[in-house]
Design a protein around this motif. Structure first.
Motif, PDB file in Angstrom:
ATOM      1  N   UNK A  16       5.414  -7.555  -3.713  1.00 16.81           N
ATOM      2  CA  UNK A  16       6.718  -6.953  -3.971  1.00 16.81           C
ATOM      3  C   UNK A  16       7.368  -7.574  -5.199  1.00 16.81           C
ATOM      4  N   UNK A  17       8.185  -6.768  -5.838  1.00 19.46           N
ATOM      5  CA  UNK A  17       9.040  -7.225  -6.927  1.00 19.46           C
ATOM      6  C   UNK A  17      10.361  -6.488  -6.827  1.00 19.46           C
ATOM      7  N   UNK A  18      11.403  -7.112  -7.342  1.00 20.68           N
ATOM      8  CA  UNK A  18      12.710  -6.471  -7.392  1.00 20.68           C
ATOM      9  C   UNK A  18      13.210  -6.491  -8.820  1.00 20.68           C
ATOM     10  N   UNK A  19      13.434  -5.316  -9.370  1.00 16.19           N
ATOM     11  CA  UNK A  19      13.988  -5.185 -10.709  1.00 16.19           C
ATOM     12  C   UNK A  19      15.503  -5.022 -10.613  1.00 16.19           C
ATOM     13  N   UNK A  20      16.196  -5.586 -11.581  1.00 16.21           N
ATOM     14  CA  UNK A  20      17.642  -5.451 -11.635  1.00 16.21           C
ATOM     15  C   UNK A  20      18.062  -4.939 -13.006  1.00 16.21           C
ATOM     16  N   UNK A  21      19.137  -4.198 -13.033  1.00 15.03           N
ATOM     17  CA  UNK A  21      19.677  -3.687 -14.289  1.00 15.03           C
ATOM     18  C   UNK A  21      21.184  -3.897 -14.262  1.00 15.03           C
ATOM     19  N   UNK A  22      21.672  -4.640 -15.245  1.00 11.50           N
ATOM     20  CA  UNK A  22      23.103  -4.909 -15.332  1.00 11.50           C
ATOM     21  C   UNK A  22      23.693  -4.128 -16.490  1.00 11.50           C
ATOM     22  N   UNK A  23      24.810  -3.468 -16.242  1.00 14.64           N
ATOM     23  CA  UNK A  23      25.486  -2.677 -17.267  1.00 14.64           C
ATOM     24  C   UNK A  23      26.626  -3.467 -17.880  1.00 14.64           C
ATOM     25  N   UNK A  24      26.911  -3.173 -19.138  1.00 16.55           N
ATOM     26  CA  UNK A  24      27.953  -3.905 -19.859  1.00 16.55           C
ATOM     27  C   UNK A  24      29.359  -3.439 -19.491  1.00 16.55           C
ATOM     28  N   UNK A  25      29.439  -2.294 -18.817  1.00 18.13           N
ATOM     29  CA  UNK A  25      30.736  -1.800 -18.368  1.00 18.13           C
ATOM     30  C   UNK A  25      30.547  -1.006 -17.087  1.00 18.13           C
ATOM     31  N   UNK A  26      31.596  -0.433 -16.599  1.00 14.29           N
ATOM     32  CA  UNK A  26      31.543   0.303 -15.348  1.00 14.29           C
ATOM     33  C   UNK A  26      30.544   1.450 -15.405  1.00 14.29           C
ATOM     34  N   UNK A  27      29.774   1.576 -14.336  1.00 15.68           N
ATOM     35  CA  UNK A  27      28.826   2.686 -14.225  1.00 15.68           C
ATOM     36  C   UNK A  27      29.368   3.763 -13.279  1.00 15.68           C
ATOM     37  N   UNK A  28      30.605   3.609 -12.845  1.00 16.66           N
ATOM     38  CA  UNK A  28      31.183   4.537 -11.876  1.00 16.66           C
ATOM     39  C   UNK A  28      31.093   5.975 -12.360  1.00 16.66           C
ATOM     40  N   UNK A  29      31.335   6.182 -13.657  1.00 15.57           N
ATOM     41  CA  UNK A  29      31.379   7.541 -14.189  1.00 15.57           C
ATOM     42  C   UNK A  29      30.043   8.034 -14.722  1.00 15.57           C
ATOM     43  N   UNK A  30      29.020   7.217 -14.615  1.00 15.58           N
ATOM     44  CA  UNK A  30      27.700   7.647 -15.085  1.00 15.58           C
ATOM     45  C   UNK A  30      27.061   8.509 -14.004  1.00 15.58           C
ATOM     46  N   UNK A  31      26.677   9.716 -14.392  1.00 13.91           N
ATOM     47  CA  UNK A  31      26.228  10.700 -13.410  1.00 13.91           C
ATOM     48  C   UNK A  31      24.983  10.261 -12.642  1.00 13.91           C
ATOM     49  N   UNK A  32      24.056   9.642 -13.339  1.00 14.72           N
ATOM     50  CA  UNK A  32      22.831   9.211 -12.681  1.00 14.72           C
ATOM     51  C   UNK A  32      22.352   7.902 -13.287  1.00 14.72           C
ATOM     52  N   UNK A  33      21.994   6.992 -12.416  1.00 18.20           N
ATOM     53  CA  UNK A  33      21.340   5.756 -12.837  1.00 18.20           C
ATOM     54  C   UNK A  33      19.925   5.802 -12.285  1.00 18.20           C
ATOM     55  N   UNK A  34      18.981   5.337 -13.080  1.00 15.89           N
ATOM     56  CA  UNK A  34      17.614   5.437 -12.600  1.00 15.89           C
ATOM     57  C   UNK A  34      16.665   4.503 -13.306  1.00 15.89           C
ATOM     58  N   UNK A  35      15.427   4.628 -12.911  1.00 17.16           N
ATOM     59  CA  UNK A  35      14.341   3.836 -13.482  1.00 17.16           C
ATOM     60  C   UNK A  35      13.228   4.768 -13.939  1.00 17.16           C
ATOM     61  N   UNK A  36      12.681   4.440 -15.081  1.00 19.24           N
ATOM     62  CA  UNK A  36      11.515   5.116 -15.619  1.00 19.24           C
ATOM     63  C   UNK A  36      10.456   4.048 -15.869  1.00 19.24           C
ATOM     64  N   UNK A  37       9.232   4.490 -16.072  1.00 21.34           N
ATOM     65  CA  UNK A  37       8.181   3.550 -16.435  1.00 21.34           C
ATOM     66  C   UNK A  37       7.212   4.186 -17.413  1.00 21.34           C
ATOM     67  N   UNK A  38       6.560   3.330 -18.165  1.00 22.88           N
ATOM     68  CA  UNK A  38       5.569   3.804 -19.122  1.00 22.88           C
ATOM     69  C   UNK A  38       4.367   2.886 -19.083  1.00 22.88           C
ATOM     70  N   UNK A  39       3.254   3.445 -18.665  1.00 23.89           N
ATOM     71  CA  UNK A  39       1.993   2.717 -18.626  1.00 23.89           C
ATOM     72  C   UNK A  39       1.304   2.852 -19.980  1.00 23.89           C
ATOM     73  N   UNK A  40       0.411   1.931 -20.299  1.00 21.44           N
ATOM     74  CA  UNK A  40      -0.289   2.001 -21.580  1.00 21.44           C
ATOM     75  C   UNK A  40      -1.002   3.327 -21.769  1.00 21.44           C
ATOM     76  N   UNK A  41      -0.765   3.956 -22.907  1.00 18.64           N
ATOM     77  CA  UNK A  41      -1.432   5.205 -23.215  1.00 18.64           C
ATOM     78  C   UNK A  41      -0.877   6.427 -22.502  1.00 18.64           C
ATOM     79  N   UNK A  42       0.215   6.240 -21.771  1.00 17.46           N
ATOM     80  CA  UNK A  42       0.796   7.357 -21.019  1.00 17.46           C
ATOM     81  C   UNK A  42       2.235   7.587 -21.444  1.00 17.46           C
TER      82      UNK A  42
END
Length: 116
Positions: A16-42
């Motif tokens: 297991x791993x836990x990723x964290x993302x901290x924003x520089x300001x309020x994210x209350x008004x951001x419609x969607x927060x999410x995670x993407x990934x990119x594997x080599x060559x993809x």
């Protein structure tokens, strides 16, 4: 808004791993927060998302193994990754999305490597 991702690393398959993302300001008004990934060559692919209303969604490949959590009070979004597989190896990116007008905010990537 600036996004700062952390928490990547090297883990064995099944771990297991836990990723964290901290924003520089309020994210209350951001419609969607999410995670993407990119594997080599993809291409970069969407992994998980959390709406401002608290709804969550996952790519089929991670459903049941990954959990996204959005904390508007702390301006953070996390991704708990369990039962990791070698095919989860990728650079993971935090994303904030506004829908109207459409605008994307990206954090720097964090490397996740799963060994078999």
């Amino acid at each position: 808004v600036q996004l700062q991702a952390s928490g990547g690393g090297l883990v064995q398959a099944g771990g297991s791993l836990r990723l964290s993302c901290a924003a520089s300001r309020s994210i209350f008004s951001i419609d969607a927060m999410g995670w993407y990934r990119q594997a080599p060559g993809k291409q970069r692919e969407w992994v998980a998302g959390s709406s401002s209303g608290g709804n969550t969604a996952y790519a089929d490949s991670v459903k049941g193994r990954f959990t996204i959590a959005r904390d508007n009070a702390m301006n953070t979004v996390s991704l708990q990754m369990n039962s990791l597989k070698p095919e989860d190896t990728a650079v993971y990116y935090c994303n904030g999305k506004l829908f109207n007008p459409l605008r994307d905010y990206w954090g720097q990537g964090t490397q996740v490597t799963v060994s078999s």
